[in-house]
Each structure stands twice: as structure tokens, then as C-alpha cells.
Enzyme design. Structure first.
Site, short mmCIF file in Angstrom:
data_model
loop_
_atom_site.label_atom_id
_atom_site.label_comp_id
_atom_site.label_asym_id
_atom_site.label_seq_id
_atom_site.Cartn_x
_atom_site.Cartn_y
_atom_site.Cartn_z
CB CYS A 1 154.93 -87.85 33.46
SG CYS A 1 154.51 -86.36 32.54
CD GLU B 1 148.80 -88.24 27.34
OE1 GLU B 1 149.93 -88.74 27.49
OE2 GLU B 1 148.31 -88.02 26.23
CD GLU C 1 146.01 -84.89 27.74
OE1 GLU C 1 146.83 -84.11 28.25
OE2 GLU C 1 145.13 -85.48 28.39
N GLY D 1 147.69 -89.91 34.86
CA GLY D 1 148.08 -90.51 36.12
C GLY D 1 148.87 -91.77 35.87
CB SER D 2 149.71 -94.57 38.07
OG SER D 2 148.42 -94.99 38.45
CB THR D 3 150.74 -97.56 33.72
OG1 THR D 3 151.56 -96.58 33.05
CG2 THR D 3 150.36 -98.66 32.75
CG ASN E 1 153.05 -85.00 38.14
OD1 ASN E 1 151.85 -84.98 37.87
ND2 ASN E 1 153.96 -85.16 37.22
P1 NAD Z 1 147.24 -91.95 40.11
O1 NAD Z 1 147.01 -92.79 38.92
O2 NAD Z 1 147.36 -92.60 41.42
O3 NAD Z 1 146.07 -90.87 40.27
C1 NAD Z 1 145.72 -89.99 39.21
C2 NAD Z 1 144.28 -89.54 39.41
O4 NAD Z 1 143.42 -90.67 39.23
C3 NAD Z 1 143.99 -88.99 40.80
O5 NAD Z 1 143.09 -87.92 40.69
C4 NAD Z 1 143.34 -90.19 41.49
O6 NAD Z 1 142.51 -89.85 42.56
C5 NAD Z 1 142.55 -90.79 40.34
N1 NAD Z 1 142.20 -92.20 40.52
C6 NAD Z 1 142.81 -93.13 41.32
N2 NAD Z 1 142.18 -94.31 41.23
C7 NAD Z 1 141.16 -94.14 40.35
C8 NAD Z 1 140.16 -95.01 39.84
N3 NAD Z 1 140.08 -96.28 40.21
N4 NAD Z 1 139.28 -94.51 38.94
C9 NAD Z 1 139.37 -93.22 38.52
N5 NAD Z 1 140.28 -92.35 39.00
C10 NAD Z 1 141.18 -92.80 39.90
O7 NAD Z 1 148.53 -91.08 39.76
P2 NAD Z 1 149.30 -90.06 40.71
O8 NAD Z 1 150.03 -90.86 41.74
O9 NAD Z 1 148.36 -88.98 41.13
O10 NAD Z 1 150.32 -89.40 39.68
C11 NAD Z 1 151.56 -89.96 39.34
C12 NAD Z 1 151.48 -90.72 38.05
O11 NAD Z 1 151.00 -89.87 37.00
C13 NAD Z 1 152.82 -91.21 37.56
O12 NAD Z 1 152.67 -92.52 37.08
C14 NAD Z 1 153.16 -90.28 36.42
O13 NAD Z 1 154.04 -90.77 35.45
C15 NAD Z 1 151.82 -90.02 35.86
N6 NAD Z 1 151.80 -88.81 35.04
C16 NAD Z 1 151.71 -88.95 33.68
C17 NAD Z 1 151.71 -87.82 32.88
C18 NAD Z 1 151.62 -87.91 31.38
O14 NAD Z 1 151.41 -86.90 30.74
N7 NAD Z 1 151.77 -89.09 30.80
C19 NAD Z 1 151.80 -86.55 33.47
C20 NAD Z 1 151.88 -86.46 34.86
C21 NAD Z 1 151.88 -87.60 35.64
#
Ligand code: NAD
Length: 481
Positions: free
Chosen positions: A282, A248, A462, A226-228, A150
Site C-alpha cells: 500500500c 486502513e 494504528e 484493504g481497499s477503499t 498483500n
Molecule cells: P479488499 O478490500 O478486497 O479485501 C480486504 C479484506 O476485506 C479481505 O479479507 C476481504 O475478504 C475482506 N472483505 C471484502 N469484502 C468485504 C465486505 N463486504 N465486508 C467485510 N470484509 C470484506 O483488499 P485486498 O484486495 O485484499 O487488498 C488490497 C488493498 O488493500 C489495496 O487497496 C491496498 O492499498 C490496501 N492496503 C492498505 C493498507 C494500509 O495500511 N492502508 C495496507 C495494505 C493494503
């Protein structure tokens, strides 16, 4: 056609197996390049390069590492327009937003940690005749950094800069959906003279590349955004290895508007907090809770402001809402509109895929910004992260109910509250279950403060000195008197 490569040991290298994934421009729906679909063998090469680079990099005095990071910041500055164009193309966000926010922030991240490392210190305690106790803070070694789509360069550099500043070397994985600016960062590091192997960038899918990073014994810490759901998977994989973890994750942030809010500011900022970057930040306020006496007026004005937002080609200067990042996310957003209808919600504006914004974007993933009312706090639309230009507005009766509604999701990333009552502002801020609380504002932060979520939004913090502490190991040394 653009073909990206991994950046390992200071060199651009194709993936060993020669496999690639398509790169799709969300604004057009067209393939414009390809990105390595790397595997564990590529990650192993990156780890080996990082291990090789670690002794010399970690032995550099902090001012020397700081100077390296400063040169990276300066090179980002010099190539800002190229980065903004790349980011808008592979993410779908308005070019103006990439120019104004994402790229300057990536530069700031390097500048900030270049300065911070020169101020980082550890404690020492004089115990009189007994002796002297001090803490050594040493880099961990090779660290793994995994980031989402994002805010591609902004979040990638938010991890890389403190990791390197603290003396670690890194294997970093950007999202496979938006890898373009990460690839340029490799080139920028080379141009800036960063020693080979200090930063290694491996592209590819999460289960292949991400999991290889997370499970590698040589990787001493993992910082993930990334995602939860993926955070949980990483936690399951990493916990038995006892490596340090910073997660995060997702959010479902409440924007609480009390009847005594500074009205115009609350309205304008709530619209911005809802729809900036197509609602794909996020920290976006996707649940807007309004105190009963103000509710009808607020909804009417919010809907009018939302209707005025221009959905358009990300390249156009007057575009407010660009393209949704991918076809999968676009479909997910639309599924939530179906869920909203099925749950009895009323779509007050938006809710449709608009007619093509121009000929170039005829195949793009666009969605009108959408406002839903009539759904209670327990509805799926108000519980689950949608991560698109879709917000729900619902009323609350008083402070207790507002707080209960705000705290009613499994997430706890951020919250905003709008009130002119100073005491209430502090009282409510302290009781909101969120790692970041904005009072009469949104998305403003001093980089020295810790950043992160509560509940299922985050583990660890962070930002500022917290990040430097995460990327170092504290060793307690006692010297007898
Ligand atoms: P995602 O979790 O699908 O992917 C994030 C990263 O993790 C990508 O690089 C992906 O390739 C990698 N990944 C996927 N599966 C994996 C695995 N099994 N092992 C290790 N790495 C893996 O998230 P997304 O769709 O790219 O991003 C959107 C999400 O990120 C939303 O839930 C959003 O809220 C969150 N987000 C959180 C913050 C924060 O600071 N809390 C900031 C930005 C985005």
C-alpha cells in the site's frame, strides 16, 4: 491436497456447511489446496468462543498477557522458514522477501505489543480539594479484525497483537486469497499455549464472513485493512451500530524528486519503492514526480534500473519480481496498461507478460515491471490505485506545482520527498496530504509512531500506543475530595 480449517476455540474446525474455495499458487496458476468458504454460522461460533474467553483473558494482569504474546513471537521465530515458504507460495512474492521482511515483522509485531502493554498507562489529575479525576482504560470485549492479501501475516498480526495485548479477544479474517500463514498462526498460538478462544480465525469471502463480523452486535470494534471500496462498505454497515472503526485503505502515493535530490539514493530507493512485492504494498510510490531539470536524466536511469530487475520464480534466490497475487489482479494490471496507452502514455519499459520464467511457472501470473511516461496528473493511471508493478513518471516545474500534483488524488496514505534542502524538506512534508511522509527514505518506521492515511486512505491510526488506545474504552472517573 492441503485443506485449511477455521481455528475456533483453540481447535481446527471445518466450515459448518462444508464448502471450500480453491487455493491457487500464483507462480504456477495451479490449485494447491482449499480454504473454508465459511458463512455467518461459523462466525457466530467464533464470536461465542471469543465471548466465553473474554472474562478470563481480560482479567489477566498485563505482564501475564505480555508473556503469552512473547511466547507466540518465539514460536513464530522457531517456525519462520515454514511460514516464509507458505507465504511465498500463496502470495507469489519472492521467498527471500518473505524471509527478510514479512515473517520477521510478524514476530516483531507480537514482541512490540508484548512490551508496549507493560508500558501502557492512563491519566490521573489531582484537582486539589475538589477531588481526583482519572481515566480507566478497559478492553472492549470481542473485536473483529479483517486483513488483505498483500502482506498477509505482517498485517494480520499488526492487528491481532495490540487487540490481544489490550485484553480483548478476537475474531480475525485473513484474505481468502492468501490464508496459509493465518492458518499456521492458529497452530502457532496453540503450540504457544494461548488460551482457547482468545484468537479465533475464520476463513472465507468478504461479503459472507467479513460482513458477518462487521454487523455482529457482540463485536465491539472492527479494524480493517484493504481497499477503499470495501472500507466504504464496512463503514456503511458499521456506522448505524456505533462500533469503533479503524480503516486502513488504498493509496496512490507520490514520490517527489527535487532537482537537488541526493541522486543515487533517490534513484535506487525509488525503484525499490515502486516494485517491491511486485508493487503490491500500500506504501509503494507509484507516482514518481520529478522536477523538470532532472526529469530526462532520471527517467533514463530509472528505466535502465527497471530493465535490470529479474522477473522470476519466487523460489529463486535472485528473483526481484515474483508473481502477481491472483489472475484477477494480473488482469487488472494489464487493463491499466491498456488505459495508459489509450490515454496517450508511452510505455518506456515492460508492459508485457514475459515468456515463462521456467517450466514450473509456465501457467503463472507474471508481468514485467512497467514504466509509463507522458501522462498528466489527472489521467486515470495517475489517479486510481493499480496495485501492481506499474509506475508513472511525470515532471513538475517548481515546489508549488509538485505539491499540487502530489496532493491531486483522493488518496492520502504516504508520500516520499527527495531534496538536500532542509527547510524545503520540512516545509513540503507539512503540506503533503499524506498520513506518512518519508524524507530521503522509504518504508522506515519506528513502530511506536502512529500509522495511517488521510483522505480516502484511512480513518483512525494504528501502531504504538494509538493501537492500544483504539482497542480500549476510556472511562472517566471523578472522586470527590
Ligand atoms: P479488499 O478490500 O478486497 O479485501 C480486504 C479484506 O476485506 C479481505 O479479507 C476481504 O475478504 C475482506 N472483505 C471484502 N469484502 C468485504 C465486505 N463486504 N465486508 C467485510 N470484509 C470484506 O483488499 P485486498 O484486495 O485484499 O487488498 C488490497 C488493498 O488493500 C489495496 O487497496 C491496498 O492499498 C490496501 N492496503 C492498505 C493498507 C494500509 O495500511 N492502508 C495496507 C495494505 C493494503
Amino acid at each position: 491436497m492441503l485443506r485449511l480449517a477455521n481455528f475456533i476455540d483453540g481447535q481446527f474446525q471445518p466450515p459448518v456447511a462444508g464448502q471450500y474455495l480453491p487455493l491457487i499458487e500464483p507462480a504456477t496458476g495451479q490449485v494447491y489446496g482449499e480454504v473454508p468458504d465459511s458463512e455467518a454460522v461459523d462466525v457466530a461460533a467464533a464470536i461465542a468462543a471469543a465471548e466465553h474467553a473474554f472474562p478470563a483473558w481480560s482479567a489477566l494482569p498485563a505482564p501475564a498477557r505480555s508473556a503469552h504474546l512473547m511466547r507466540v513471537a518465539e514460536t513464530i521465530h522457531a517456525r519462520a522458514e515454514e511460514l516464509a515458504q507458505a507465504e511465498s507460495r500463496d502470495n507469489g512474492k519472492p521467498l527471500s522477501l518473505a524471509r527478510r521482511v514479512d515473517i520477521p515483522r510478524a514476530e516483531d509485531n507480537f514482541r512490540f505489543f508484548a512490551h508496549a502493554i507493560t508500558q501502557f498507562h492512563s491519566e490521573a489529575y489531582d484537582m486539589g480539594p475538589q477531588g481526583f479525576n482519572y481515566t480507566l482504560r478497559r478492553p472492549l470485549g470481542v473485536v473483529g479484525l479483517i486483513s488483505p492479501w498483500n502482506l498477509p501475516l505482517y498485517l494480520f498480526t499488526w492487528k491481532i497483537a495490540p487487540a490481544l495485548a489490550a485484553g480483548n479477544t478476537a475474531v480475525a479474517k485473513p484474505s481468502e486469497i492468501t490464508p496459509a500463514t493465518a492458518a499456521l498462526l492458529g497452530d502457532i498460538c496453540r503450540e504457544a499455549g494461548l488460551p482457547a478462544g482468545v484468537l479465533n480465525i475464520v476463513h472465507g469471502r468478504g461479503p459472507a464472513v467479513g460482513e458477518a463480523i462487521v454487523t455482529a452486535p457482540a463485536v465491539k470494534a472492527v479494524s480493517f485493512t484493504g481497499s477503499t471500496a470495501v472500507g466504504r462498505r464496512i463503514s456503511e454497515l458499521a456506522t448505524p451500530t456505533f462500533k469503533k472503526l479503524s480503516l486502513e485503505m488504498g493509496g496512490k502515493n507520490a514520490n517527489l524528486v527535487f532537482a537537488d535530490a541526493p541522486y543515487e539514493e533517490a534513484l535506487a530507493t525509488s525503484v525499490r519503492a515502486a516494485f517491491t512485492n511486485q508493487g503490491q504494498i500500500c506504501l509503494c510510490g507509484s507516482r514518481i514526480l520529478v522536477e523538470q531539470p532532472l526529469y530526462e536524466r532520471f527517467v533514463e536511469d530509472f528505466v535502465a534500473r527497471t530493465r535490470a530487475l529479474k522477473v522470476g520464480d519466487p523460489l529463486a534466490e535472485d528473483t526481484d519480481i515474483g508473481a502477481i497475487v491472483s489472475e484477477a489482479q494480473w488482469q487488472k494490471d494489464q487493463q491499466y496498461l491498456e488505459i495508459a496507452r489509450a490515454e496517450g502514455g508511452s510505455i518506456r519499459c515492460g508492459g508485457q507478460v514475459p515468456p515463462p520464467v521456467n517450466a514450473r511457472c509456465a501457467g503463472g501470473y507474471f508481468l514485467e515491471p512497467t514504466v509509463i511516461t507522458g501522462l498528466g496528473p489527472q489521467c486515470r493511471v495517475n489517479q486510481e490505485e493499480i496495485f501492481g508493478p506499474v509506475v508513472s513518471i511525470y515532471p513538475f516545474a517548481d515546489e508549488e506545482e509538485g505539491l499540487a500534483f502530489a496532493n491531486s488524488t483522493p488518496y492520502g496514505l504516504s508520500a516520499t520527498l527527495w531534496t538536500s534542502d532542509l527547510r524545503r524538506a520540512h516545509r513540503v512534508a507539512a503540506r503533503l496530504e499524506a498520513g506518512i511522509v518519508w524524507i530521503n527514505s522509504w518504508m522506515v518506521r519506528d513502530l511506536r509512531t502512529p500509522f495511517g492515511g488521510m483522505k480516502q486512505s484511512g480513518v483512525g491510526r494504528e501502531g504504538g500506543m494509538e493501537a492500544l488506545r483504539f482497542f480500549t474504552e476510556a472511562k472517566n472517573v471523578f472522586v470527590a475530595g
